[in-house]
Design a protein around this motif. Sequence first.
Motif, PDB file in Angstrom:
ATOM      1  N   GLY A   1      -0.866  -0.112  -9.928  1.00  0.00           N
ATOM      2  CA  GLY A   1      -2.028  -0.998  -9.871  1.00  0.00           C
ATOM      3  C   GLY A   1      -2.168  -1.829 -11.135  1.00  0.00           C
TER       4      GLY A   1
ATOM      5  N   ARG B   1       0.835  -1.198   0.000  1.00  0.00           N
ATOM      6  CA  ARG B   1       0.000   0.000   0.000  1.00  0.00           C
ATOM      7  C   ARG B   1       0.864   1.239   0.000  1.00  0.00           C
ATOM      8  NH1 ARG B   1      -2.417   2.791   3.823  1.00  0.00           N
ATOM      9  NH2 ARG B   1      -1.326   1.757   5.491  1.00  0.00           N
TER      10      ARG B   1
ATOM     11  N   THR C   1      -1.292  -1.505  -4.192  1.00  0.00           N
ATOM     12  CA  THR C   1      -2.149  -0.346  -4.405  1.00  0.00           C
ATOM     13  C   THR C   1      -1.363   0.928  -4.144  1.00  0.00           C
ATOM     14  OG1 THR C   1      -4.038  -1.608  -3.629  1.00  0.00           O
ATOM     15  CG2 THR C   1      -4.289   0.767  -3.687  1.00  0.00           C
TER      16      THR C   1
ATOM     17  N   GLY D   1      -3.373  -5.091  -9.323  1.00  0.00           N
ATOM     18  CA  GLY D   1      -4.042  -4.660  -8.103  1.00  0.00           C
ATOM     19  C   GLY D   1      -3.488  -5.262  -6.827  1.00  0.00           C
TER      20      GLY D   1
END
Length: 143
Positions: free
Chosen positions: A51, A39, A59, A56
């Motif tokens: 992404g 993240r 992120t 994905g």
Amino acid sequence: LAVVSTVGVVTAPPYLFNGPDYVDAAALTTSLEQLGITRGYGGYWESYAVGWHTSGVITALPLQQCAAGLCRYAFAAPAWYQSRPGPVFVIVQAEPCSHDTLCIDASNLDALPPPESVLSVGLLRIYVYARDVFASLQTAGSI
């Protein structure tokens, strides 16, 4: 319309296709995977490229320049920016990019605490923070 679009792409200056996504995408993806942090944040172009290139799994939320210095991307859902425990990264341009508010560079991080580490990846730098120092930023356009 299709002809106009095709002519536009064909006549576009080559530098439009030489951004860090095209040059450093593989190295950036590999570096983020090796960090083990899933993240983070980045300029508009870098955040969406992460992404895309990791399907994905990692992120990166978009940030942009604003009157306050650094803000959440104006058109992203506010719910995306919820602070969560654990480390985060931010991807910035190695060179100044004051010409584009969707681009961020190291100078945009001046008001934030120092990072735990910095990793160079071609035209980019990955700054790693022990906690999310970006979730509380204001949204661009709301200042």
